[in-house]
Design a protein around this motif. Structure first.
Motif, PDB file in Angstrom:
ATOM      1  N   LEU A   1      -0.486  -5.277  23.411  1.00 40.16           N
ATOM      2  CA  LEU A   1       0.323  -6.398  22.912  1.00 40.16           C
ATOM      3  C   LEU A   1       1.360  -5.904  21.896  1.00 40.16           C
ATOM      4  O   LEU A   1       2.525  -6.302  21.934  1.00 40.16           O
ATOM      5  N   THR A   2       0.912  -5.054  20.991  1.00 40.88           N
ATOM      6  CA  THR A   2       1.848  -4.506  20.000  1.00 40.88           C
ATOM      7  C   THR A   2       3.010  -3.797  20.693  1.00 40.88           C
ATOM      8  O   THR A   2       4.169  -3.965  20.313  1.00 40.88           O
TER       9      THR A   2
ATOM     10  N   VAL B   1       5.515  -6.172  22.100  1.00 44.95           N
ATOM     11  CA  VAL B   1       6.421  -6.686  21.068  1.00 44.95           C
ATOM     12  C   VAL B   1       7.489  -5.644  20.755  1.00 44.95           C
ATOM     13  O   VAL B   1       8.665  -5.958  20.575  1.00 44.95           O
ATOM     14  N   ARG B   2       7.064  -4.379  20.739  1.00 47.66           N
ATOM     15  CA  ARG B   2       8.033  -3.312  20.449  1.00 47.66           C
ATOM     16  C   ARG B   2       9.113  -3.260  21.537  1.00 47.66           C
ATOM     17  O   ARG B   2      10.307  -3.218  21.242  1.00 47.66           O
TER      18      ARG B   2
ATOM     19  N   ALA C   1      10.027  -5.595  23.504  1.00 43.64           N
ATOM     20  CA  ALA C   1      10.844  -6.817  23.505  1.00 43.64           C
ATOM     21  C   ALA C   1      11.990  -6.710  22.501  1.00 43.64           C
ATOM     22  O   ALA C   1      13.032  -7.353  22.677  1.00 43.64           O
ATOM     23  N   GLY C   2      11.814  -5.915  21.477  1.00 38.48           N
ATOM     24  CA  GLY C   2      12.876  -5.803  20.471  1.00 38.48           C
ATOM     25  C   GLY C   2      12.844  -6.975  19.519  1.00 38.48           C
ATOM     26  O   GLY C   2      12.076  -7.926  19.696  1.00 38.48           O
ATOM     27  N   THR C   3      13.719  -6.922  18.518  1.00 35.75           N
ATOM     28  CA  THR C   3      13.617  -7.946  17.472  1.00 35.75           C
ATOM     29  C   THR C   3      14.230  -9.273  17.877  1.00 35.75           C
ATOM     30  O   THR C   3      14.031 -10.272  17.211  1.00 35.75           O
TER      31      THR C   3
ATOM     32  N   PRO D   1      14.435 -11.027  21.356  1.00 35.22           N
ATOM     33  CA  PRO D   1      14.293 -11.148  22.810  1.00 35.22           C
ATOM     34  C   PRO D   1      14.877 -12.470  23.324  1.00 35.22           C
ATOM     35  O   PRO D   1      15.088 -13.393  22.539  1.00 35.22           O
TER      36      PRO D   1
ATOM     37  N   ALA E   1      10.363 -14.341  24.719  1.00 35.40           N
ATOM     38  CA  ALA E   1       9.721 -14.788  23.478  1.00 35.40           C
ATOM     39  C   ALA E   1       8.597 -15.770  23.776  1.00 35.40           C
ATOM     40  O   ALA E   1       7.509 -15.684  23.188  1.00 35.40           O
TER      41      ALA E   1
ATOM     42  N   LEU F   1       5.510 -13.977  25.240  1.00 32.92           N
ATOM     43  CA  LEU F   1       4.773 -13.278  24.185  1.00 32.92           C
ATOM     44  C   LEU F   1       4.116 -14.269  23.237  1.00 32.92           C
ATOM     45  O   LEU F   1       2.986 -14.077  22.777  1.00 32.92           O
TER      46      LEU F   1
END
Ligand code: FAD
Lengths: 356, 382
Positions: free
Chosen positions: B263-264, B267-268, B270-272, B274, B279, B282
C-alpha cells in the motif's frame, strides 16, 4: 458509555420502536408528515434547538441518529440538529420545529450581496432534505468578503422551486432557487469561527454514516430472523451453509460500518479541518461501501419477499441506497482520503494512520 | 429486537501507548537495515526487542514479563509489522504459546518457559494441522499413549511453520483411548510441549512454498517420548486450550498488515497529486485499513479486560484478509507492471509479494469459510 448516554439511547430506542411503524413509514412516503412522531421526538429532551448550550455531546446526538436510522424514522432529525447548530452558533434563537439545512450538495454555493441595511441572496440549493416539511431553514452563504454567513430567515421557505422530488426512500428532497431574495439585517449573521459550508457538509456526511450504520443493523436483524423462520427443503434456510456464509459477510460489513462511523464522530473533536475531513471521509467511504454489500446480501437472503413493498426490508435498504450518496458518495469521499494521503507522501502514510 | 451482534467498543489509545510508539520508531530507525527483507526470522533482532522489554510485554513480572497493557503491546506489534521488522523468531511464542502457557501451564512450566521467551531465547511453533486434519482439527490422528514417566506419541504434523528452527512446539493430538467415532469429537484431545531440538523420534522435512521459500514443514513423530512434566494442561482439555490459542492467534493486526508495504508503495507511485479515480481507489483501501485498525484496537481493549473476543477476532481477520487480497488486485488496475520478486523497483517487487502471498492469507489461522462459520454461529445461525 456514560449513564446519561445509555439512558438517552434506551429511551429513544423505545420511542422510535413505538412510533416508527410500517404504517407511519408508508404514510410519510405518501406525503403525510408523522406529526405524532415529531412531537414525541421534541418532547424527548433531545436538544433540537441546538446542541451548543444543551450539555449534550455531539457523540450522543449522533448515537441517537444511528437509532433513528435503525428505525428509518421518517423525520428530519439530522437536519434539525444541524440547522439548530448552525443557527444557534450564529446567535439566532431556535425553537423545536422541524428544520432543514443547506446547501447539502458539493459544488453548490449561495451568495449574499449587501442591499442597504439588509441583504440579497443568490444561488441554488438543491435537494434540501424535508424542505417542504421544514418550518425553518438554516443556510450557509458567502458574503462579498468571502465570509461564511448563516441565513435564518422567514422568507426563505417561499423560494422553494419544486415539490414532489424525493430520494429512493421517498423522503422529501426540495430545491430552492434564490434570485436575489431580500433579507433583513437580522435574518443574516456571521457564522461562528470554524463553521462554514465544508463543516456543515462533514457533519451531514457523518449523520448519514451513522444513520446508515443503524439501518444496516436493522437489515441484519431482519435477515437473520428471516433466515431462521423461512423453511425450504424441510429446514430453516439458516441451516444452509451458503446462507450462513452470506450472512457472516454481511455481519462483518455491518460491524465495520459501526466502527467506521464511530471513528468519524470522534474526529469532530479534532481542530485541524483537513485532518477532520480526512477522518470523516474515511467514515463515509467505509460505511457507504458496507451499505452496498449489506443491502445486497440482505435481499439475497430474503428471496422474492424482500423485493416487495409489503415487507419491511425495503424500509432499510432504500434508505441505504439513498443515504450513501447524500452529502457525497463513496467515490467523492474516497478521493479526498486518497488525495490527503498522497499529498502527505508515502512515508507519511503510517504516521497519518496512527498519530492521533 | 436483536442487539448488535458483535462488540467493537470505541477505544482510545492511552497516552502511555502513544509515548511508547515514539520509542519504537526510534528503535526501528536505528535498526533500519533489518527491515523489509524477505528474511523474517532473526533471533538477534528478537533479542534486541527483548532487551527493550517488547517480548512478553503483558505477562506478569513474576515470569519475567513487563505487565504492560494490551494497548502498549498493540502499538509495538503494529509498528513492527508496518515497518516489516523480522519478528518471526518470537512471534508465535509472544502471540499465543506464551499466553496459553500462562493460562494452562503448571507453575514449573511457567517458570521454565516464560522468562526464556521474554529474553528472546526460546522460539515456538504450532503443531495443529495434519495431512488429514486441516480445518477439521478435531479429526487429528496423532495419538498419545500413557507410558511410564510420560507419553509416547505417534503421528504426523503438516504445514508447521518454522518447525525447522523453533525450539518448542505445542502439539495438539488425542489420547489413544479416544476412539475415532466417539460421539464427542473433542474427547481425549490433549496438548504437549514438545522439545524439537532434543527429542529423538521427530523427523522434520521441509515443504517448500510456491514462492520457493522454506517456511513450513512436515513432521513425523515416531514413538516420540514426552515426559509427564511436558504434558500441557489437562488430559482431555485440549480442545478448550486449542480454541483459546486460536483466539490469540486470530486477534491481532498481523491479519491485515502483512502487505502494508505494498500500500505504501502504491501511494508512492501515485505521486503527491494523483487523478481523482486513482485517489478514490487508494482512498477506499485506506478507509478499509483505518477501520480494520480501529476494530483491532477494540479487540485489544477486550483482551485488556480479560475477555475472549472470538467472534470479533473472526470478523476482523475475515475482513482483514479480504482487504489484503484486494491490494494487489487494485494495484494491478492502477499501476500495471509485470510482477517480479527480485525487481529493484520496490513497487514491482512488493506487487509480486502481494500476488504470491495473497492465497495463504485466507487459509492460515483458519480458512475464510471456517471463520465465516464462526461468525454465523455468533449470529445464532448454527
Ligand atoms: C502459510 C501457512 C502457514 C501455516 N502454518 C501452520 C502452522 O504453523 N501450524 C499449523 O498447525 N498449521 C499451519 N497452517 C495450516 C492451516 O492452519 C491449514 O491450512 C488450515 O487450517 C486449512 O486446512 P487445510 O489446508 O487442510 O484445508 P482444508 O481444511 O482441507 O480446506 C480446503 C477447503 O475446504 C474448505 N472447507 C473445509 N471444511 C469446510 C467446512 N466445514 N465448511 C466449508 N468449507 C470447508 C476450506 O475453507 C478450504 O477452502 C498453515 C497454512 C499456511 C497456508
Amino acid at each position: 458509555m456514560r449513564d446519561e448516554t445509555r439512558m438517552l439511547l434506551e429511551s429513544m430506542g423505545r420511542l422510535f420502536e413505538d412510533h416508527c411503524t410500517k404504517a407511519v413509514a408508508d404514510a410519510a412516503e405518501a406525503g403525510t408528515f408523522p406529526t405524532a412522531l415529531w412531537q414525541a421526538v421534541s418532547d424527548s429532551g433531545v436538544p433540537l434547538g441546538g446542541v451548543i448550550d444543551s450539555g449534550v455531546e455531539w457523540s450522543d446526538l449522533y448515537a441517537v441518529l444511528r437509532i433513528a436510522g435503525r428505525y428509518g424514522a421518517p423525520v428530519p432529525l439530522a437536519e434539525t440538529i444541524l440547522a439548530g447548530w448552525l443557527a444557534s452558533s450564529a446567535g439566532f434563537s431556535v425553537d423545536e420545529q422541524a428544520m432543514t439545512v443547506g446547501p447539502v450538495r458539493a459544488g453548490e454555493t449561495l451568495r449574499l450581496e449587501r442591499d442597504g441595511n439588509g441583504w440579497r441572496l443568490f444561488g441554488r440549493a438543491s435537494r434540501l432534505p424535508w424542505g417542504r416539511d421544514a418550518g425553518r431553514i438554516a443556510l450557509i452563504a458567502t458574503d462579498p468578503d468571502g465570509r461564511s454567513m448563516v441565513v435564518f430567515g422567514d422568507g426563505v421557505e417561499g423560494a422553494r422551486l419544486s415539490t414532489g422530488e424525493s430520494n429512493m426512500a421517498g423522503e422529501p428532497r426540495d430545491t430552492y432557487e434564490f434570485g436575489g431574495l431580500g433579507l433583513s439585517g437580522n435574518e443574516v449573521a456571521p457564522a461562528a469561527p470554524g463553521i462554514d459550508q465544508a463543516a456543515l457538509y462533514r457533519r451531514g456526511a457523518l449523520a448519514r454514516a451513522m444513520m446508515m450504520a443503524g439501518a444496516m443493523e436493522r437489515a441484519l436483524d431482519t435477515a437473520v430472523n428471516y433466515a431462521q423462520e423461512r423453511k425450504q427443503f424441510g429446514r430453516p434456510i439458516s441451516k444452509f451453509q451458503a446462507v450462513q456464509q452470506n450472512l457472516a459477510v454481511m455481519a462483518g460489513q455491518v460491524a465495520a460500518a459501526g466502527a467506521a462511523a464511530d471513528a468519524g464522530v470522534e474526529a469532530l473533536s479534532i481542530d485541524d479541518p483537513a485532518k477532520q475531513e480526512f477522518l470523516v471521509a474515511i467514515a463515509k467511504t467505509r460505511v457507504g461501501d458496507a451499505a452496498t454489500l449489506a443491502s445486497e446480501i440482505a435481499h439475497q437472503v430474503h428471496g422474492a419477499i424482500g423485493f416487495t413493498k409489503d415487507y419491511s426490508l425495503q424500509l432499510s435498504t432504500r434508505r441505504l441506497w439513498s443515504w450513501r450518496d447524500e452529502f457525497g458518495g463513496e467515490s467523492e469521499w474516497a478521493a479526498k482520503v486518497g488525495a490527503y494521503v498522497c499529498a502527505g507522501g508515502a512515508d507519511a502514510l503510517w504516521p497519518t494512520l496512527t498519530d492521533s | 429486537m436483536l442487539q448488535q451482534a458483535f462488540r467493537f467498543d470505541p477505544v482510545e489509545l492511552p497516552q502511555a501507548a502513544q509515548a511508547l510508539r515514539k520509542e519504537v520508531r526510534a528503535f526501528l530507525d536505528e535498526n533500519r537495515d533489518s527491515l523489509g527483507n524477505r528474511r523474517d526470522y532473526d533471533q538477534a533482532f528478537s533479542k534486541k526487542m527483548a532487551e527493550h522489554g517488547w517480548v512478553g510485554m503483558t505477562w506478569p513480572k513474576q515470569y519475567g514479563g513487563h505487565e504492560r497493557t494490551a494497548f502498549e503491546r498493540y502499538v509495538v506489534i503494529e509498528e513492527m509489522l508496518a515497518a516489516g521488522a523480522p519478528v518471526g523468531f518470537h512471534w508465535t511464542a509472544d502471540r499465543q504459546s506464551g499466553p496459553n502457557i500462562l493460562r494452562y501451564g503448571t507453575d514449573e512450566q511457567k517458570a521454565h518457559f516464560l522468562p526464556r521467551i521474554v529474553r528472546g531465547e526460546l522460539s515456538f511453533c504450532i503443531g495443529m494441522s495434519e495431512p488429514d486434519s486441516g480445518s477439521d482439527l478435531a479429526g487429528t490422528r496423532t495419538r498419545a499413549v500413557k507410558v511410564d514417566g510420560g507419553f509416547r506419541i505417534n503421528g504426523s504434523k503438516l504445514w508447521t511453520s518454522n518447525a525447522h528452527r523453533a525450539d518448542y512446539m505445542i502439539l495438539f493430538c488425542k489420547m489413544a483411548d479416544a476412539g475415532q467415532d466417539e460421539v464427542d469429537r473433542h474427547a481425549g484431545a490433549t496438548q504437549f510441549l514438545v522439545d524439537l531440538k532434543n527429542s529423538p523420534g521427530i523427523e522434520i522435512r521441509p515443504v517448500i512454498n510456491l514462492l520457493g521459500e522454506h517456511h513450513f514443514n512436515q513432521l513425523f513423530l515416531t514413538d516420540l517420548f514426552v515426559p509427564d512434566s511436558r504434558l500441557f494442561g489437562d488430559i482431555g482439555n485440549g480442545w478448550r486450550q486449542v480454541s483459546s490459542e486460536l483466539a490469540f492467534e486470530r486477534s491481532g493486526p498481523d491479519r491485515f498488515l502483512v502487505l502494508f508495504k505494498l500500500l505504501t508503495e502504491m501511494v508512492r507511485v501515485a505521486g503527491t497529486n494523483p487523478d481523482r479515480a486513482t485517489a478514490a481507489a487508494l482512498g477506499r483501501l485506506v478507509a478499509q485499513l483505518a477501520t480494520l485498525r480501529r476494530m483491532s484496537l477494540s479487540i485489544a481493549g477486550m483482551l485488556q479486560e480479560g475477555l475472549q473476543p472470538l467472534n470479533e477476532a473472526a470478523v476482523t481477520k475475515d475482513l482483514g484478509t479480504r482487504y489484503e487480497q484486494d491490494l494487489p488486485v487494485i494495484a494491478r488496475q492502477l499501476f500495471p507492471a509485470e510482477p517480479d520478486l527480485a525487481a529493484v523497483d520496490t513497487y514491482v517487487s512488493m506487487l509480486a509479494r502481494g500476488i504470491g502471498n495473497a492465497p495463504r492469507l485466507s487459509i492460515q489461522g483458519g480458512t475464510r469459510e471456517i471463520l465465516r462459520g464462526i461468525i454465523a454461529r455468533g449470529l445464532g445461525l448454527r
